[in-house]
Design a protein around this motif. Structure first.
Motif, PDB file in Angstrom:
ATOM      1  N   ARG A 126      19.317   7.584 -55.875  1.00  0.00           N
ATOM      2  CA  ARG A 126      20.084   7.701 -57.120  1.00  0.00           C
ATOM      3  C   ARG A 126      19.985   9.199 -57.902  1.00  0.00           C
ATOM      4  N   TYR A 127      20.895   9.703 -58.304  1.00  0.00           N
ATOM      5  CA  TYR A 127      20.798  11.045 -58.829  1.00  0.00           C
ATOM      6  C   TYR A 127      20.643  10.579 -60.509  1.00  0.00           C
ATOM      7  N   VAL A 128      19.440  11.081 -61.260  1.00  0.00           N
ATOM      8  CA  VAL A 128      19.715  10.846 -62.661  1.00  0.00           C
ATOM      9  C   VAL A 128      19.547  12.075 -63.623  1.00  0.00           C
ATOM     10  N   MET A 129      20.614  12.209 -64.396  1.00  0.00           N
ATOM     11  CA  MET A 129      20.635  13.325 -65.293  1.00  0.00           C
ATOM     12  C   MET A 129      20.211  12.921 -66.732  1.00  0.00           C
ATOM     13  N   TRP A 130      19.131  14.095 -67.161  1.00  0.00           N
ATOM     14  CA  TRP A 130      18.837  13.713 -68.674  1.00  0.00           C
ATOM     15  C   TRP A 130      19.316  15.102 -69.211  1.00  0.00           C
ATOM     16  N   PHE A 131      19.788  15.014 -70.648  1.00  0.00           N
ATOM     17  CA  PHE A 131      20.326  15.894 -71.272  1.00  0.00           C
ATOM     18  C   PHE A 131      20.001  15.795 -72.912  1.00  0.00           C
ATOM     19  N   HIS A 132      20.377  17.078 -73.516  1.00  0.00           N
ATOM     20  CA  HIS A 132      20.284  16.948 -74.967  1.00  0.00           C
ATOM     21  C   HIS A 132      21.663  16.490 -75.397  1.00  0.00           C
ATOM     22  N   PRO A 154      30.628  11.286 -59.653  1.00  0.00           N
ATOM     23  CA  PRO A 154      30.522  11.607 -61.115  1.00  0.00           C
ATOM     24  C   PRO A 154      29.337  10.911 -61.694  1.00  0.00           C
ATOM     25  N   PHE A 155      28.612  11.500 -62.851  1.00  0.00           N
ATOM     26  CA  PHE A 155      27.510  11.182 -63.451  1.00  0.00           C
ATOM     27  C   PHE A 155      28.156  10.119 -64.529  1.00  0.00           C
ATOM     28  N   VAL A 156      27.430   8.824 -64.615  1.00  0.00           N
ATOM     29  CA  VAL A 156      28.002   8.051 -65.832  1.00  0.00           C
ATOM     30  C   VAL A 156      26.903   7.845 -66.766  1.00  0.00           C
ATOM     31  N   LEU A 157      27.573   8.106 -67.951  1.00  0.00           N
ATOM     32  CA  LEU A 157      26.500   7.859 -69.160  1.00  0.00           C
ATOM     33  C   LEU A 157      25.752   6.513 -68.949  1.00  0.00           C
ATOM     34  N   ARG A 158      24.828   6.346 -69.448  1.00  0.00           N
ATOM     35  CA  ARG A 158      23.922   5.067 -69.525  1.00  0.00           C
ATOM     36  C   ARG A 158      23.323   4.796 -70.696  1.00  0.00           C
ATOM     37  N   ASP A 159      22.855   5.809 -71.314  1.00  0.00           N
ATOM     38  CA  ASP A 159      22.302   5.362 -72.857  1.00  0.00           C
ATOM     39  C   ASP A 159      21.729   6.835 -73.391  1.00  0.00           C
ATOM     40  N   HIS A 160      21.628   6.642 -74.632  1.00  0.00           N
ATOM     41  CA  HIS A 160      21.095   7.854 -75.483  1.00  0.00           C
ATOM     42  C   HIS A 160      20.539   7.278 -76.665  1.00  0.00           C
ATOM     43  N   TYR A 161      19.322   8.170 -76.854  1.00  0.00           N
ATOM     44  CA  TYR A 161      18.570   7.765 -78.064  1.00  0.00           C
ATOM     45  C   TYR A 161      17.432   8.817 -78.440  1.00  0.00           C
ATOM     46  N   ARG A 162      16.708   8.449 -79.430  1.00  0.00           N
ATOM     47  CA  ARG A 162      15.573   9.353 -79.707  1.00  0.00           C
ATOM     48  C   ARG A 162      14.199   8.707 -78.896  1.00  0.00           C
ATOM     49  N   PRO A 163      13.803   9.675 -78.233  1.00  0.00           N
ATOM     50  CA  PRO A 163      12.458   8.943 -77.450  1.00  0.00           C
ATOM     51  C   PRO A 163      11.431   8.667 -78.506  1.00  0.00           C
ATOM     52  N   ASN A 164      11.118   7.333 -78.285  1.00  0.00           N
ATOM     53  CA  ASN A 164       9.930   6.681 -79.219  1.00  0.00           C
ATOM     54  C   ASN A 164      10.227   6.989 -80.589  1.00  0.00           C
ATOM     55  N   GLY A 165      11.493   7.174 -81.072  1.00  0.00           N
ATOM     56  CA  GLY A 165      11.713   7.413 -82.432  1.00  0.00           C
ATOM     57  C   GLY A 165      11.863   8.768 -82.802  1.00  0.00           C
ATOM     58  N   HIS A 166      11.504   9.968 -81.830  1.00  0.00           N
ATOM     59  CA  HIS A 166      11.325  11.357 -82.233  1.00  0.00           C
ATOM     60  C   HIS A 166      12.504  12.004 -81.972  1.00  0.00           C
ATOM     61  N   GLU A 167      12.833  13.217 -82.810  1.00  0.00           N
ATOM     62  CA  GLU A 167      13.911  14.089 -82.509  1.00  0.00           C
ATOM     63  C   GLU A 167      13.642  14.533 -81.397  1.00  0.00           C
TER      64      GLU A 167
END
Ligand code: GAL
Length: 340
Positions: A126-132, A154-167
């Motif tokens: 699998r190809y995993v894309m992380w982004f701002h 196509p890359f499909v959005l899976r999630d978005h959040y603050r890592p461990n609560g940090h900006e």
């Protein structure tokens, strides 16, 4: 006597005007098919126009490059700043000539989509894309993660959040080949005052709680490792305007990191050769071939923004150095000896 009305009049009409017209028509329509639409590059020319195979300047900013061994292909991911906005992907066999594979993830409703970084999960294929992932005023400050079964989406959005609560704003990604672990360096609290590094889960799909403040300032972190030392190159916060980037060294990916100053040698403008770092790619097949990937935003993130790709040197004394070249190629690196 010649019979002008004879039925045996020549079949070919030698009328000179007609002949000229026919020749012009042949010249215009019967050109051999062009074998190469775009110039064939055999070097990097930092800061210039860089056309893909389609003859259009590459639109792939703030991203990273991966090499997929099974496909013997490099893939370059980055922000597609033209329409549609999102992440673009280009493929190449030699790092100089790139073919546009398209926009592999459209940002859709996401207001700010920046600095995509892709990692290939060899185990799950699998190809995993992380982004701002952000809102228009940059106060949402999250990581986004998207997944694709193929390098070209196509890359499909899976999630978005603050890592461990940090900006989290500008991000970098580091893959450790020995352990196959991956880490994200992110400009964190408060409003990019420091960089944190977080380890990803073994499937690269989520963040772990191994997350430290490395007290390094502050954006676009690119990381490499040489002789057991980690080198992190980061820029300051000045929006789309370049600034003098700093590098830090550490005995471990999680730190502690020590400020080592500016690595751009002879940088008259003191602005990282008019660029901002986004990634350091270790080119396979060569010994310690580290490729600095920087963006020349020219005061705004436009599709036509250029790229500053330069070799990163780690000197015998362990210092990081980047020197300017108007043009260079991979022959400056030493090929790795093949294992027998
Ligand atoms: C830069 C950052 C870019 C973009 C820009 C917006 O500092 O590196 O990715 O966020 O600010 O002003």
């Amino acid at each position: 006597m010649t019979n002008l009305n004879s039925k045996t009049a020549p079949l070919i009409d030698y009328n000179p005007i007609k002949l000229v017209l026919i020749s012009l028509w042949l010249l215009f329509f019967c050109q051999p098919a062009q074998s190469q639409k775009t110039p064939l590059y055999n070097s990097f020319k930092p800061g210039g126009e860089w056309l893909a195979e389609d003859g259009i300047h590459i639109d792939c900013h703030g991203g990273n490059i991966i090499y997929v061994e099974s496909l013997k292909t490099f893939y370059w991911y980055g922000e597609h700043r033209g329409e549609p906005r999102g992440a673009s992907c280009y493929s190449s066999k030699d790092l100089y000539n790139w073919k546009k594979e398209g926009v592999v993830m459209e940002k859709g409703d996401i207001q700010i989509f920046e600095r995509p970084k892709v990692i290939y999960d060899e185990i799950n294929k699998r190809y995993v894309m992380w982004f701002h992932y952000d809102g228009n005023n940059y106060t949402v400050a999250e990581l986004g993660v998207a997944v694709s079964d193929t390098p070209t989406g196509p890359f499909v959005l899976r999630d978005h959040y603050r890592p461990n609560g940090h900006e989290s704003r500008d991000i970098g990604l580091y893959f450790e080949p020995d352990t196959k672990k991956a880490y994200i360096g992110y400009a964190a609290d408060h409003t990019n005052l420091t960089i944190r590094i977080v380890e990803l889960s073994s499937d690269y799909l989520s963040v772990t709680t191994n997350d430290v403040d490395i007290k390094a300032h502050c954006e676009g972190p690119g990381i490499l490792k040489k002789n057991g030392v980690f080198y992190m190159l980061t820029s300051q916060c000045s929006g789309w305007t370049p600034n003098p980037a700093t590098y830090y060294t550490a005995p471990d990916i999680m730190g502690p990191y020590t400020d080592q100053g500016h690595p751009f040698i002879g940088d008259a403008g003191n602005n990282s050769f008019n660029s901002q770092p986004c990634f350091i790619f270790k080119i396979p097949g060569y010994r310690d071939a580290f490729l600095y990937m920087g963006d020349r935003w020219n005061g705004g993130g436009r599709p036509e923004s250029q790229y500053v790709f330069l070799p990163v040197t780690i000197t015998e004394e362990g210092k990081m150095e980047l020197h300017w070249y108007n043009e260079w190629d991979l022959s400056i690196f030493t090929p790795e000896r093949r294992r027998e």
